[in-house]
Write a protein that holds these residues in place. Structure first.
Motif, PDB file in Angstrom:
ATOM      1  N   PRO A  91      51.298  43.556  54.202  1.00 30.86           N
ATOM      2  CA  PRO A  91      50.692  42.433  53.154  1.00 30.86           C
ATOM      3  C   PRO A  91      50.565  43.925  52.020  1.00 30.86           C
ATOM      4  CG  PRO A  91      49.263  42.103  54.475  1.00 30.86           C
ATOM      5  CD  PRO A  91      50.194  42.610  55.540  1.00 30.86           C
ATOM      6  N   ASP A  92      50.107  43.208  50.971  1.00 31.19           N
ATOM      7  CA  ASP A  92      49.279  44.547  49.912  1.00 31.19           C
ATOM      8  C   ASP A  92      47.793  44.080  50.155  1.00 31.19           C
ATOM      9  OD1 ASP A  92      51.807  45.938  48.848  1.00 31.19           O
ATOM     10  OD2 ASP A  92      51.906  44.792  47.163  1.00 31.19           O
ATOM     11  N   LEU A  93      47.252  44.469  50.285  1.00 32.44           N
ATOM     12  CA  LEU A  93      45.798  44.463  50.244  1.00 32.44           C
ATOM     13  C   LEU A  93      44.824  45.494  49.060  1.00 32.44           C
ATOM     14  CD1 LEU A  93      45.388  45.284  54.485  1.00 32.44           C
ATOM     15  CD2 LEU A  93      45.575  43.012  53.141  1.00 32.44           C
ATOM     16  N   ALA A  94      43.894  44.625  48.554  1.00 29.54           N
ATOM     17  CA  ALA A  94      43.213  45.152  47.613  1.00 29.54           C
ATOM     18  C   ALA A  94      41.703  44.901  48.223  1.00 29.54           C
ATOM     19  CB  ALA A  94      43.007  44.547  46.123  1.00 29.54           C
ATOM     20  N   VAL A  95      41.190  46.175  48.375  1.00 26.86           N
ATOM     21  CA  VAL A  95      39.695  45.873  49.184  1.00 26.86           C
ATOM     22  C   VAL A  95      38.563  46.522  48.307  1.00 26.86           C
ATOM     23  CG1 VAL A  95      38.817  47.131  51.173  1.00 26.86           C
ATOM     24  CG2 VAL A  95      41.131  46.800  51.368  1.00 26.86           C
ATOM     25  N   GLY A  96      37.674  45.377  48.124  1.00 25.60           N
ATOM     26  CA  GLY A  96      36.558  45.658  47.817  1.00 25.60           C
ATOM     27  C   GLY A  96      35.527  45.420  49.161  1.00 25.60           C
ATOM     28  N   TYR A  97      33.898  46.204  48.706  1.00 20.02           N
ATOM     29  CA  TYR A  97      33.060  46.293  49.327  1.00 20.02           C
ATOM     30  C   TYR A  97      32.758  44.837  50.697  1.00 20.02           C
ATOM     31  CZ  TYR A  97      28.082  45.616  50.267  1.00 20.02           C
ATOM     32  OH  TYR A  97      26.900  45.991  51.433  1.00 20.02           O
ATOM     33  N   ASN A  98      32.764  43.303  49.539  1.00 13.92           N
ATOM     34  CA  ASN A  98      32.663  42.556  49.910  1.00 13.92           C
ATOM     35  C   ASN A  98      33.697  40.623  50.514  1.00 13.92           C
ATOM     36  OD1 ASN A  98      32.310  41.654  47.437  1.00 13.92           O
ATOM     37  ND2 ASN A  98      30.084  40.252  47.947  1.00 13.92           N
ATOM     38  N   GLN A  99      34.910  41.696  49.846  1.00 11.33           N
ATOM     39  CA  GLN A  99      36.424  40.930  49.720  1.00 11.33           C
ATOM     40  C   GLN A  99      37.455  41.842  49.765  1.00 11.33           C
ATOM     41  OE1 GLN A  99      38.604  40.861  46.845  1.00 11.33           O
ATOM     42  NE2 GLN A  99      37.634  42.779  45.859  1.00 11.33           N
TER      43      GLN A  99
END
Length: 91
Positions: free
Chosen positions: A53-61
């Motif tokens: 998959p494509d993943l968009a990663v942030g601090y808490n999501q």
């Protein structure tokens, strides 16, 4: 996969939507460590499934986005992998 077939399969998943022809879901976490643990587990499953998959990663999501490049759309495998992500998350 037809739109009707995709919507039928979508009804079996919790919190997923179809956006621009892609299967999408944001997963919330308490902190960065939990987010990265999920991302690493998704990476391991994706490698085993040979479906990434494509993943968009942030601090808490982490926003997960599946579609099948070779089919230029959604396939059954996208929905199977989405269900595996939910299992990781505890749904």
């Amino acid at each position: 996969m037809s739109a009707h077939e995709a919507n039928t399969m979508l009804s079996q998943l919790k919190g997923w939507i179809i956006e621009d022809g892609k299967l999408v879901k944001p997963y919330p976490f308490t902190n960065y460590y939990q987010t990265m643990a999920f991302v690493n587990a998704v990476a391991w499953i994706s490698h085993r499934e040979d479906h990434h998959p494509d993943l968009a990663v942030g601090y808490n999501q982490c926003r997960v986005q599946y579609w099948t490049h070779a089919a230029d759309g959604l396939t059954e495998n996208d929905f199977i992998c989405a269900a595996k992500c939910d299992a990781l998350f505890g749904l």
